[in-house]
Design an enzyme around this catalytic site. Structure first.
Site, PDB file in Angstrom:
ATOM      1  N   ARG A  56       6.652  -5.481   4.367  1.00  0.00           N
ATOM      2  CA  ARG A  56       5.589  -5.635   3.370  1.00  0.00           C
ATOM      3  C   ARG A  56       4.484  -6.550   3.902  1.00  0.00           C
ATOM      4  O   ARG A  56       3.307  -6.333   3.635  1.00  0.00           O
ATOM      5  CB  ARG A  56       6.159  -6.186   2.059  1.00  0.00           C
ATOM      6  N   ARG A 110     -14.316 -13.262  11.562  1.00  0.00           N
ATOM      7  CA  ARG A 110     -14.555 -13.103  13.007  1.00  0.00           C
ATOM      8  C   ARG A 110     -13.755 -11.927  13.526  1.00  0.00           C
ATOM      9  O   ARG A 110     -12.707 -11.586  12.979  1.00  0.00           O
ATOM     10  CB  ARG A 110     -14.096 -14.374  13.734  1.00  0.00           C
ATOM     11  N   LYS A 156       0.130  -8.675  -0.735  1.00  0.00           N
ATOM     12  CA  LYS A 156       0.351 -10.058  -1.154  1.00  0.00           C
ATOM     13  C   LYS A 156      -0.697 -10.915  -0.459  1.00  0.00           C
ATOM     14  O   LYS A 156      -0.494 -11.380   0.661  1.00  0.00           O
ATOM     15  CB  LYS A 156       1.766 -10.471  -0.716  1.00  0.00           C
ATOM     16  N   GLU A 189       2.812  -5.128 -14.212  1.00  0.00           N
ATOM     17  CA  GLU A 189       3.840  -6.053 -13.716  1.00  0.00           C
ATOM     18  C   GLU A 189       3.558  -7.441 -14.251  1.00  0.00           C
ATOM     19  O   GLU A 189       2.535  -7.669 -14.910  1.00  0.00           O
ATOM     20  CB  GLU A 189       3.820  -6.076 -12.186  1.00  0.00           C
TER      21      GLU A 189
HETATM   22  C1  LIG Z   1       2.381  -9.719  -8.398  1.00  0.00           C
HETATM   23  C2  LIG Z   1       3.839  -9.679  -8.037  1.00  0.00           C
HETATM   24  N1  LIG Z   1       4.597  -8.661  -8.483  1.00  0.00           N
HETATM   25  C3  LIG Z   1       5.910  -8.590  -8.185  1.00  0.00           C
HETATM   26  C4  LIG Z   1       6.533  -9.563  -7.422  1.00  0.00           C
HETATM   27  C5  LIG Z   1       8.006  -9.467  -7.125  1.00  0.00           C
HETATM   28  O1  LIG Z   1       8.213  -9.091  -5.787  1.00  0.00           O
HETATM   29  P1  LIG Z   1       9.531  -9.491  -4.998  1.00  0.00           P
HETATM   30  O2  LIG Z   1      10.663  -8.840  -5.717  1.00  0.00           O
HETATM   31  O3  LIG Z   1       9.334  -8.917  -3.648  1.00  0.00           O
HETATM   32  O4  LIG Z   1       9.626 -10.955  -5.026  1.00  0.00           O
HETATM   33  C6  LIG Z   1       5.767 -10.633  -6.918  1.00  0.00           C
HETATM   34  C7  LIG Z   1       6.384 -11.662  -6.085  1.00  0.00           C
HETATM   35  O5  LIG Z   1       5.800 -12.634  -5.739  1.00  0.00           O
HETATM   36  C8  LIG Z   1       4.387 -10.690  -7.230  1.00  0.00           C
HETATM   37  O6  LIG Z   1       3.616 -11.686  -6.781  1.00  0.00           O
END
Ligand SMILES: Cc1ncc(COP(=O)(O)O)c(C=O)c1O
Length: 303
Positions: A56, A110, A156, A189
């Site tokens: 990821r 850059r 992320k 989410e």
């Molecule tokens: C926006 C968001 N959704 C879902 C998740 C959950 O992801 P994971 O199960 O990989 O921690 C996170 C984790 O930080 C997140 O920032």
């Protein structure tokens, strides 16, 4: 637990106490939130699903046009070394990569950035026993929305203002988590979690195209559902779907699978973790134990 500034961090090629890791005020991570990160989890000293997390990270890098400064195997080795140096067994680690130093006012990155790379590690702070036993409250975030066409919700990135503002709104409402809707008003989410609900024996969670982060815990939970023969639909919808659900729960690296007792003050099901949530928590635990060769206490006793 070591005080935060005494923990050993990895910082641009060296391990050193956090208090001695100094970041330039010109770092683009600070100036613009121009960076990516990943949160990893260890159980009994072993990193869980580390390849998925590194995969990821690579997708996040691609989404923002950044080359990973170190190969995945090297990052894996450094993460393990961070655990070892801090004598941590059940921990979360955060790996941050920014596009390095920039010039204030110049948004264009850059072409040959000297990335900033750092990793911090701390003992896991799981939800408290009563949150696990009773479930937590969630609210629908009304002031801000996820834009499916905006900064890719699938990556992320260190620009987290949407999540920060949403979290603040949730906290002000006395809730554990805020549920974001997308530009069409559909469930996406939580601010740092993915969401699931159960209705008439069917498990639902929004698909990627709704505008979500592909959570690693979400993926493990879907695997757990397959193992126990639970039918699953990748669907989203209006918040009323949550209000009418028999069970709702959140997933995330730190919280694992955590029941939601109410949404917007409306009680979900019995207001306690339901049978499907509990079966998935158990199936999740078995997957973790098998893959990390560790023995986990039941969720409500893990603290
Ligand atoms: C926006 C968001 N959704 C879902 C998740 C959950 O992801 P994971 O199960 O990989 O921690 C996170 C984790 O930080 C997140 O920032």
């Amino acid at each position: 637990m070591r005080p935060l500034d005494r923990q050993i961090v990895y910082f641009n090629g060296r391990f050193l106490p956090a208090g001695r890791a100094c970041l330039s005020i010109f770092d683009r991570g600070i100036l613009y939130g121009d960076g990516i990160f990943e949160t990893f989890r260890s159980y009994g000293g072993k990193l869980f699903r580390v390849r998925d997390h590194l995969g990821r990270l690579a997708s996040s890098a691609k989404a923002v046009g950044m080359a990973l400064p170190l190969p995945a195997e090297r990052l894996h080795a450094i993460l393990s070394e961070c655990l070892r140096r801090n004598q941590l067994r059940d921990a979360t680690l955060r790996l941050t990569i920014t596009r390095g130093s920039g010039t204030p006012g110049d948004l264009a990155p850059r072409t040959d950035p000297a990335h900033t790379v750092f990793i911090t590690a701390k003992p896991i702070s799981p939800p408290g026993p009563s949150q696990v036993r009773q479930g937590v409250a969630a609210v629908i975030i009304r002031r801000f929305r996820t834009d499916r066409q905006g900064v890719p919700p699938r990556s992320k990135t260190t620009s987290r203002l949407l999540g920060i503002l949403a979290r603040r709104e949730a906290k002000d409402a006395g809730a554990f988590e805020g549920i974001l809707l997308n530009d069409k008003g559909e469930i996406t989410e939580g601010t740092t979690t993915n969401i699931f609900w159960v209705r008439k024996g069917m498990l639902y969670t929004p698909p990627f195209r709704a505008g979500i982060l592909p959570g690693i815990t979400r993926a493990v939970t879907l695997e757990a559902a397959r193992r126990i023969g639970l039918p699953v639909r990748l669907e989203t919808g209006r918040p009323a779907r949550l209000y009418r659900a028999d069970e709702v729960f959140l997933t995330g690296t730190s919280i694992e699978v955590l029941s939601v007792s109410g949404v917007d003050g409306r009680r979900i099901g019995t207001g306690r973790p339901g049978p499907v949530t509990r079966r998935l928590q158990e199936a999740f635990r078995q997957i973790v134990e098998t893959e990390t060769h560790s023995k986990l206490a039941p969720p409500e006793k893990r603290r």
